[in-house]
Design an enzyme around this catalytic site. Structure first.
Site, PDB file in Angstrom:
ATOM      1  N   CYS A  90       0.817  -1.214   0.000  1.00  0.00           N
ATOM      2  CA  CYS A  90       0.000   0.000   0.000  1.00  0.00           C
ATOM      3  C   CYS A  90       0.854   1.268   0.000  1.00  0.00           C
ATOM      4  O   CYS A  90       1.339   1.700   1.048  1.00  0.00           O
ATOM      5  CB  CYS A  90      -0.913  -0.026   1.218  1.00  0.00           C
ATOM      6  N   CYS A 136      -0.498   4.122   2.232  1.00  0.00           N
ATOM      7  CA  CYS A 136      -0.287   3.993   3.678  1.00  0.00           C
ATOM      8  C   CYS A 136       1.171   4.239   4.033  1.00  0.00           C
ATOM      9  O   CYS A 136       1.469   4.828   5.060  1.00  0.00           O
ATOM     10  CB  CYS A 136      -0.643   2.595   4.160  1.00  0.00           C
ATOM     11  N   ASP A 137       2.086   3.756   3.199  1.00  0.00           N
ATOM     12  CA  ASP A 137       3.476   3.662   3.639  1.00  0.00           C
ATOM     13  C   ASP A 137       4.470   4.511   2.861  1.00  0.00           C
ATOM     14  O   ASP A 137       5.624   4.628   3.270  1.00  0.00           O
ATOM     15  CB  ASP A 137       3.919   2.188   3.568  1.00  0.00           C
TER      16      ASP A 137
END
Ligand code: NAP
Length: 333
Positions: free
Chosen positions: A157, A160-161
């Site tokens: 992701c 997200c990261d």
């Protein structure tokens, strides 16, 4: 549909819901909006945040800019879009349950749905109609190190990261639209992104390819597969092998994003709903009906071809209308 004011929802017959919707991506929440506005008081079992496969909101929660969802000329962030879907469903009376379905019994109608202990003798909920919208999830490479390093340099992701890889050299594996999208997004943070692809041509659509090729922070490592991910507590490198020469080498990266496709979340329905060879649920042509009476499927769980948020939402609408008509003809809702 008209904008007629809501009347009171019908009482559930002997504690039996009219409709239970399993899953809360674009398909499930669109089904919720339509069935709530049809006065069916749907219960949406939306998944739980701890699980990647059935987290509330589905795959768009792991996405960044969505530029192709109609109605948002400047684009919208995936999570923001899903919050709006959810609020819209709640506005019309959809009940949201943040939990995970552990078992179903589709031998009805009425059908049984369990949350919590799957061995419990009685289902937690029963419903005349069940709409399955459990979506799909990211595929992994199948390497031993994946479990150890996920969240420690290894990710599925970028949204997200990506932030954690500022000014670092990272890699993305895959050659489809997801890989191009992730690689392009990651250049907002990373100093360099290497796309590792097992062939010498991409599967991605031309526009996504062109965008990636034009980005001077993206480089391509063709004809290579990832054979190992190095690092004990955090990722320190990626071992790749050239498919033509057999030669192995190590890419000196601190992050690896896996973007090699998806798998439908259909384990729950094994033996009860017909699945295609690739695991996707089978629905009747141009409809959301499964072969089980009162069970409907929509979104990515039954779509291995279009797989878009807008097509998922469209099929969620179809499922709600199919369920509503079926309930009426069967004398339930
Ligand atoms: P995909 O189109 O199935 O592509 C998967 C890629 O991963 C392929 O290039 C494949 O290689 C590679 N791959 C698969 N298994 C692998 C393995 N074990 N090791 C190494 N490489 C592997 O999946 P996707 O990119 O997730 O896209 C899925 C669908 O969503 C597509 O229809 C796509 O158009 C759509 N999508 C659209 C957008 C957008 O429009 N914004 C964004 C994301 C996804 P091969 O090419 O050699 O098979």
């Amino acid at each position: 549909m008209t904008d007629a004011p809501m009347t009171n929802p019908p009482q559930a017959e002997q504690g039996i819901h009219n409709v239970i919707i399993i899953g809360s991506g674009p398909a499930g929440l669109t089904a919720a909006i339509y069935s709530a506005r049809a006065n069916l008081a749907p219960l949406v079992i939306e998944g739980e945040p701890s699980s990647t496969s059935d987290q509330p909101g589905g795959q768009l929660m792991l996405t960044t800019d969505v530029e192709n969802y109609p109605g948002f000329p400047d684009g919208v962030m995936g999570p923001e879009l899903m919050i709006k879907f959810r609020e819209q469903a709640q506005r019309f009376g959809a009940e949201m349950l943040t939990d995970k379905v552990t078992r179903v019994d589709l031998s009805g109608p009425p059908h049984g749905v369990w949350v919590g202990d799957p061995e419990a003798p009685k289902p937690t909920y029963r419903a005349w109609a069940v709409i399955v919208s459990t979506g799909a999830q990211s595929l992994m490479l199948g390497l031993e190190a994946e479990e150890r390093l996920i969240g420690h340099g290894l990710s599925t992701c970028a949204t997200c990261d990506g932030f954690f890889f500022r000014d670092q050299h990272i890699a993305v594996v895959g050659g489809g639209d997801s890989a191009m999208e992730e690689a392009t997004f990651l250049t907002r943070f990373a100093s360099k992104v290497t796309v590792i692809h097992r062939r010498d041509e991409l599967r991605a659509s031309k526009i996504m390819q062109d965008r990636a090729f034009a980005n001077d922070r993206i480089e391509f490592l063709w004809n290579n597969v990832v054979t190992d991910i190095q690092g004990e507590e955090k990722l320190t490198g990626v071992e790749v092998q050239n498919t033509a020469t057999g030669e192995t080498s190590v890419l000196d990266v601190t992050g690896l994003f896996i973007a090699i496709g998806h798998r439908p979340n259909t384990d729950l329905f094994e033996g009860q709903l017909k699945r295609k060879e690739n695991g996707y649920l089978v629905t009747e042509p141009d409809s959301s009906h499964t072969e089980v009476e009162g069970v409907f499927a929509c979104g990515d769980v039954q779509d291995d071809f279009y797989r878009q948020a807008v097509t998922a939402a469209g099929s969620g609408c179809m499922a709600a209308i199919d369920a509503e008509r079926w309930l009426e003809s069967a004398g339930h809702g």
